[in-house]
Design a protein around this motif. Structure first.
Motif, PDB file in Angstrom:
ATOM      1  N   UNK A 124       0.762  -1.241   0.299  1.00  0.00           N
ATOM      2  CA  UNK A 124      -0.070   0.489  -0.118  1.00  0.00           C
ATOM      3  C   UNK A 124       0.477   1.045  -0.180  1.00  0.00           C
ATOM      4  N   UNK A 125       0.086   2.577   0.335  1.00  0.00           N
ATOM      5  CA  UNK A 125       1.364   3.943  -0.266  1.00  0.00           C
ATOM      6  C   UNK A 125       1.891   3.553   1.160  1.00  0.00           C
ATOM      7  N   UNK A 126       1.144   3.504   1.716  1.00  0.00           N
ATOM      8  CA  UNK A 126       1.478   4.045   3.790  1.00  0.00           C
ATOM      9  C   UNK A 126       2.507   3.118   3.869  1.00  0.00           C
ATOM     10  N   UNK A 127       2.956   1.574   3.316  1.00  0.00           N
ATOM     11  CA  UNK A 127       3.914   0.681   3.964  1.00  0.00           C
ATOM     12  C   UNK A 127       4.836   0.790   2.705  1.00  0.00           C
ATOM     13  N   UNK A 128       4.629   0.976   1.742  1.00  0.00           N
ATOM     14  CA  UNK A 128       5.978   1.243   1.014  1.00  0.00           C
ATOM     15  C   UNK A 128       6.332   2.695   1.077  1.00  0.00           C
ATOM     16  N   UNK A 129       5.853   3.543   1.860  1.00  0.00           N
ATOM     17  CA  UNK A 129       6.733   5.168   2.081  1.00  0.00           C
ATOM     18  C   UNK A 129       7.110   4.339   4.056  1.00  0.00           C
ATOM     19  N   UNK A 130       7.143   3.825   4.009  1.00  0.00           N
ATOM     20  CA  UNK A 130       7.335   3.297   5.759  1.00  0.00           C
ATOM     21  C   UNK A 130       8.726   2.612   5.325  1.00  0.00           C
ATOM     22  N   UNK A 142      29.016  -3.103  -6.434  1.00  0.00           N
ATOM     23  CA  UNK A 142      27.639  -2.840  -6.644  1.00  0.00           C
ATOM     24  C   UNK A 142      28.153  -1.138  -5.218  1.00  0.00           C
ATOM     25  N   UNK A 143      29.751  -1.411  -4.963  1.00  0.00           N
ATOM     26  CA  UNK A 143      29.593   0.204  -3.768  1.00  0.00           C
ATOM     27  C   UNK A 143      28.713   0.266  -2.698  1.00  0.00           C
ATOM     28  N   UNK A 144      28.379  -0.992  -2.330  1.00  0.00           N
ATOM     29  CA  UNK A 144      28.019  -0.769  -0.867  1.00  0.00           C
ATOM     30  C   UNK A 144      25.914  -0.224  -1.294  1.00  0.00           C
ATOM     31  N   UNK A 145      25.774  -1.367  -2.458  1.00  0.00           N
ATOM     32  CA  UNK A 145      24.086  -0.204  -2.792  1.00  0.00           C
ATOM     33  C   UNK A 145      23.018  -0.725  -1.975  1.00  0.00           C
ATOM     34  N   UNK A 146      22.140  -0.106  -1.597  1.00  0.00           N
ATOM     35  CA  UNK A 146      21.693  -0.621   0.190  1.00  0.00           C
ATOM     36  C   UNK A 146      19.858  -1.270  -0.900  1.00  0.00           C
ATOM     37  N   UNK A 147      20.099  -2.371   0.303  1.00  0.00           N
ATOM     38  CA  UNK A 147      18.938  -3.305  -0.256  1.00  0.00           C
ATOM     39  C   UNK A 147      17.306  -3.713   0.018  1.00  0.00           C
ATOM     40  N   UNK A 148      16.918  -4.019  -0.379  1.00  0.00           N
ATOM     41  CA  UNK A 148      15.194  -4.358   0.078  1.00  0.00           C
ATOM     42  C   UNK A 148      15.549  -5.544   0.182  1.00  0.00           C
ATOM     43  N   UNK A 149      14.673  -6.351   1.682  1.00  0.00           N
ATOM     44  CA  UNK A 149      13.525  -7.534   1.494  1.00  0.00           C
ATOM     45  C   UNK A 149      13.101  -7.560   0.714  1.00  0.00           C
ATOM     46  N   UNK A 150      13.207  -9.738   0.385  1.00  0.00           N
ATOM     47  CA  UNK A 150      12.021  -9.444  -1.450  1.00  0.00           C
ATOM     48  C   UNK A 150      11.673 -11.476  -0.130  1.00  0.00           C
ATOM     49  N   UNK A 200       9.754  -4.302  -6.829  1.00  0.00           N
ATOM     50  CA  UNK A 200       9.500  -3.849  -7.624  1.00  0.00           C
ATOM     51  C   UNK A 200       8.071  -2.640  -7.380  1.00  0.00           C
ATOM     52  N   UNK A 201       7.370  -3.033  -7.009  1.00  0.00           N
ATOM     53  CA  UNK A 201       6.536  -2.566  -6.389  1.00  0.00           C
ATOM     54  C   UNK A 201       6.587  -0.573  -6.180  1.00  0.00           C
ATOM     55  N   UNK A 202       7.513  -0.728  -4.640  1.00  0.00           N
ATOM     56  CA  UNK A 202       8.656   0.159  -4.708  1.00  0.00           C
ATOM     57  C   UNK A 202       8.615   1.446  -5.451  1.00  0.00           C
ATOM     58  N   UNK A 203       9.669   0.410  -6.349  1.00  0.00           N
ATOM     59  CA  UNK A 203      10.547   1.414  -7.389  1.00  0.00           C
ATOM     60  C   UNK A 203       9.441   1.852  -8.388  1.00  0.00           C
ATOM     61  N   UNK A 204       8.107   0.642  -8.993  1.00  0.00           N
ATOM     62  CA  UNK A 204       6.892   1.861  -9.401  1.00  0.00           C
ATOM     63  C   UNK A 204       6.648   3.062  -8.676  1.00  0.00           C
ATOM     64  N   UNK A 205       6.717   2.597  -7.390  1.00  0.00           N
ATOM     65  CA  UNK A 205       5.788   4.220  -6.895  1.00  0.00           C
ATOM     66  C   UNK A 205       6.870   5.504  -6.375  1.00  0.00           C
TER      67      UNK A 205
END
Length: 205
Positions: free
Chosen positions: A86-92, A110-118, A161-166
């Motif tokens: 959701x919008x708020x979930x993505x923001x958090x 990748x020079x310490x690029x930040x990652x996301x859980x999946x 994918x949803x986060x980067x689309x938003x």
């Protein structure tokens, strides 16, 4: 004006537990909307939901309370996977991403690029949580053992994918840097490893 709904104390305690910093606090309004929880029903569903919403009756036996809490944690994980889309979930989750809460890519280039859980699957019990690097587009196993028991389904395969689309501006450019093996500063010719290795490298290309 919408009525203010206080946060669940159970949710706050859960998110502060060791190894639970990947999770965000799901809005109480989201969890009290039956539409958001469709098809999550199962054994002990209502009791687990009551525990999460602080509406459960106190139990006299500590063992029973512990079991109810474990069941509630599983249900919360499934709810969490929906909320972060959701919008708020993505923001958090984006705020955690910016702070580097999820860690950085182990790939040197990748020079310490930040990652996301999946999650590799949205079915609970299939695989543990993994880390997705938006720069090299690869998936990695978390280094810390604190995340070894977190189910990947609690984040799902669609979240990055949803986060980067938003937030398309947050998507880093794909890394084109590639490690080239060298010996004394010279690039090694494929035939230096023998014909079999040369054929394998050509097949890979």
């Amino acid at each position: 004006m919408s009525k203010f709904v206080p946060k669940s104390n159970w949710v706050r305690r859960f998110c502060k537990q060791y190894g639970k910093n990947f999770f965000v606090e799901v809005d109480q309004e989201f969890m009290t909307d039956n539409f958001n929880l469709l098809f999550l029903e199962g054994e002990n569903y209502q009791r687990s939901l009551n525990v999460i919403l602080n509406e459960s009756e106190s139990e006299s036996e500590p063992d029973a309370e512990h079991n109810y809490d474990m069941e509630a944690a599983k249900l919360y994980g499934r709810i969490h996977s929906r909320f972060i889309l959701t919008d708020h979930g993505i923001e958090l989750m984006y705020q955690k991403f910016q702070k580097g809460v999820f860690g950085t890519c182990p790939r040197v280039l990748c020079t310490r690029q930040k990652v996301l859980p999946i999650g590799m699957s949205d079915t609970p019990g299939k695989e543990m949580v993994r880390l997705y690097c938006p720069k090299c587009k690869e998936v990695y196993i978390p280094k810390s053992v604190r995340y070894a028991k977190i189910d990947g389904a609690y984040f799902g395969p669609n979240f990055p994918q949803m986060l980067f689309m938003a937030k398309p501006w947050a998507q880093p450019k794909r890394s084109k840097a590639k490690y080239v093996p060298r010996l004394f500063g010279f690039k090694i010719h494929p035939q230096a490893f023998g014909s079999e290795s040369s054929d394998r490298q050509e097949a890979d290309n």
